[in-house]
Structure formats: structure tokens, C-alpha cells
Motif scaffolding. Structure first.
Motif, mmCIF file in Angstrom:
data_model
loop_
_atom_site.group_PDB
_atom_site.id
_atom_site.type_symbol
_atom_site.label_atom_id
_atom_site.label_comp_id
_atom_site.label_asym_id
_atom_site.label_seq_id
_atom_site.Cartn_x
_atom_site.Cartn_y
_atom_site.Cartn_z
ATOM 1 N N GLY A 128 -19.853 17.968 29.492
ATOM 2 C CA GLY A 128 -20.865 18.681 28.750
ATOM 3 C C GLY A 128 -20.341 19.994 28.200
ATOM 4 O O GLY A 128 -19.418 20.603 28.756
ATOM 5 N N LEU A 129 -20.942 20.469 27.104
ATOM 6 C CA LEU A 129 -20.557 21.741 26.511
ATOM 7 C C LEU A 129 -20.640 22.863 27.532
ATOM 8 O O LEU A 129 -19.733 23.706 27.627
ATOM 9 N N ASN A 130 -21.715 22.873 28.312
ATOM 10 C CA ASN A 130 -21.867 23.942 29.301
ATOM 11 C C ASN A 130 -20.811 23.879 30.383
ATOM 12 O O ASN A 130 -20.317 24.901 30.853
ATOM 13 N N LEU A 164 -8.267 20.753 21.439
ATOM 14 C CA LEU A 164 -9.662 20.419 21.173
ATOM 15 C C LEU A 164 -10.288 19.841 22.428
ATOM 16 O O LEU A 164 -9.590 19.435 23.362
ATOM 17 N N ALA A 165 -11.608 19.816 22.447
ATOM 18 C CA ALA A 165 -12.351 19.159 23.519
ATOM 19 C C ALA A 165 -13.509 18.395 22.899
ATOM 20 O O ALA A 165 -14.246 18.943 22.075
ATOM 21 N N GLU A 166 -13.656 17.138 23.256
ATOM 22 C CA GLU A 166 -14.847 16.377 22.887
ATOM 23 C C GLU A 166 -15.887 16.639 23.964
ATOM 24 O O GLU A 166 -15.602 16.502 25.154
ATOM 25 N N VAL A 167 -17.095 17.004 23.545
ATOM 26 C CA VAL A 167 -18.101 17.468 24.500
ATOM 27 C C VAL A 167 -19.428 16.738 24.293
ATOM 28 O O VAL A 167 -19.733 16.271 23.195
ATOM 29 N N ARG A 168 -20.200 16.667 25.371
ATOM 30 C CA ARG A 168 -21.576 16.189 25.306
ATOM 31 C C ARG A 168 -22.497 17.362 25.009
ATOM 32 O O ARG A 168 -22.332 18.447 25.572
ATOM 33 N N VAL A 216 -17.426 18.225 18.938
ATOM 34 C CA VAL A 216 -16.016 18.593 19.059
ATOM 35 C C VAL A 216 -15.940 20.116 19.075
ATOM 36 O O VAL A 216 -16.549 20.788 18.228
ATOM 37 N N LEU A 217 -15.198 20.638 20.034
ATOM 38 C CA LEU A 217 -15.098 22.080 20.264
ATOM 39 C C LEU A 217 -13.645 22.513 20.234
ATOM 40 O O LEU A 217 -12.774 21.833 20.787
#
Length: 232
Positions: free
Chosen positions: A3-5, A182-186, A164-165
Motif C-alpha cells: 500500500g501507498l501508506n 520506482l514502486a508499484e503501490v496499492r 506508480v510512485l
């Protein structure tokens, strides 16, 4: 996919960051955030100009610092461009001249701020195809090589709850290093206002400066959250 958090909570100093995502209601959105440790970094604000750009500006009038003060988001015809430095204006001008996103993002360099050499992070989002965006990252080698590593990533077809972050830094609370590519996030947020809340509350409390959420073609209506600015 975390998750993003979770991703941001696990990073004690993310620096500046760009996010492209789709919320639960199906809205495709961009987001930009700033965190900072020094008084000079914290003495900044994210402001909307009469031209509907978003700029990172000093909270008090003073000489321009090209590494700290810049256009953070600009609508350039069909293209929404946002990122962490003066390259945003450069990329927008290239798009205006007719270059496609991959070429507009080419040739950028990391910031001249040794020893960390902050990456230049830029997103180009297509206003005619709301699900499509290009990320550009200009990064220093992890070794001694000075030539810029340039990453271009095309993102499309995000499902609700995906994003994507990219962030400039990564820290365990002690050492600070260049962030992961990069990070793929929920994304837990069901809508735009929820996304700003999710992003803001995920950032380190004592380092928060500002965050904004916006859509292609809708930069004038960007939602902005910011901390009370520190006085430089």
C-alpha cells in the motif's frame, strides 16, 4: 504490491515524490509531494499561479534557488507535466515544440548536489488518454560513474486501486540514499479527496511540507495541502 501508506511509512525521508494512480471510483490522478529536513527546505510553499501552474516557492521573498524553487506542475496543451525541479518547464517546452513524451524526457540530468545527487523525477500524462503516462528519472550511478542513468517508463491500463510512485530519497532513519527507481503501490482511497488525505498522512509528520492532487486538464482545480511554513 504494498500500500501507498506502507511504502511511505517505511521510508523515514522520501524527499520529493511523484505519483500516478487510479482511485477506487475510477478517477486517474497525479500527485506531487515535498518533505524536507533543513530550515531552507521547510521554508517553502506549493502555490498556484495565475497561469494555473503549481510552483514551489519560498515562504518569504528572497533570491531564487534553482534547486529548491521551481515549476512543479504545468499543463502544456494535451499534456500534464509534473516533477521535482526546473526540468518540468523544459519538458513542457519540448512537448509544445512537438516532441513525443519519450523524447521530451530524454537528455535530462540529476541534480548537481553532491554527495547524494538527487534524481530528477518527471511525469508526463496524456489528457486525451487519461490512463496513460510516462515517467522519466535522471539518476546518478550507484558507483563512481558520472554519466546520467536515464529511465523512461510508460504506464497504462491502471486498475482502480493501482499506482506508480517515485521518490527522490530512501532512508532508514539514519543514512539517506537515492530512492529506488520506482514502486508499484496499492491505493486505498476511493476518490480524489481521499487520495490527498492518504498521501498526506503517509508522509513523515515532522518533515511534511506540501502535497497536491490533480488531473490532466484540471490543474487549476488542484487540491493542495501544506504544513505551516518554517521561517528561514
Amino acid at each position: 504490491m504494498n500500500g501507498l501508506n506502507e511504502v511511505l511509512a517505511d521510508n523515514h525521508y522520501p524527499g520529493r515524490g511523484v505519483l500516478w494512480c487510479r482511485t477506487g471510483d475510477g478517477d486517474t490522478l497525479g500527485a506531487y509531494f515535498l518533505t524536507g529536513r533543513s530550515r531552507a527546505s521547510q521554508a517553502r510553499a506549493l502555490r498556484r499561479t495565475p497561469e494555473s501552474e503549481l510552483i514551489v516557492a519560498p515562504s518569504e521573498a528572497r533570491a531564487h534557488d534553482h534547486l529548491r524553487h521551481y515549476v512543479a506542475a504545468r499543463q502544456s496543451g494535451r499534456w500534464l507535466v509534473f516533477g521535482n525541479g526546473e526540468q518540468v518547464a523544459t519538458v513542457a517546452e519540448r512537448l509544445d515544440s512537438g516532441l513525443v513524451p519519450a523524447l521530451a524526457l530524454d537528455g535530462l540530468d540529476y541534480e548537481p548536489d553532491p554527495p547524494i545527487f538527487t534524481p530528477r523525477l518527471t511525469v508526463v500524462a496524456d489528457g486525451r488518454d487519461a490512463g496513460q503516462a510516462w515517467f522519466g528519472a535522471a539518476r546518478h550511478s550507484s558507483g563512481t560513474r558520472t554519466a546520467t542513468n536515464r529511465l523512461t517508463l510508460q504506464v497504462s491500463g491502471l486498475a482502480p486501486g493501482e499506482g506508480v510512485l517515485m521518490s527522490t530519497y530512501r532512508s532508514d532513519g539514519h543514512a539517506v540514499a537515492t530512492g529506488e527507481p520506482l514502486a508499484e503501490v496499492r491505493i486505498a482511497a476511493g476518490n480524489r479527496s481521499g487520495l490527498l488525505e492518504e498521501l498526506w498522512t503517509s508522509l513523515p509528520l515532522q518533515l511534511r511540507i506540501a502535497a497536491a492532487v490533480f488531473s490532466p486538464g484540471g490543474l487549476a482545480e488542484a487540491d493542495i495541502r501544506q504544513a505551516a511554513p518554517a521561517q528561514s
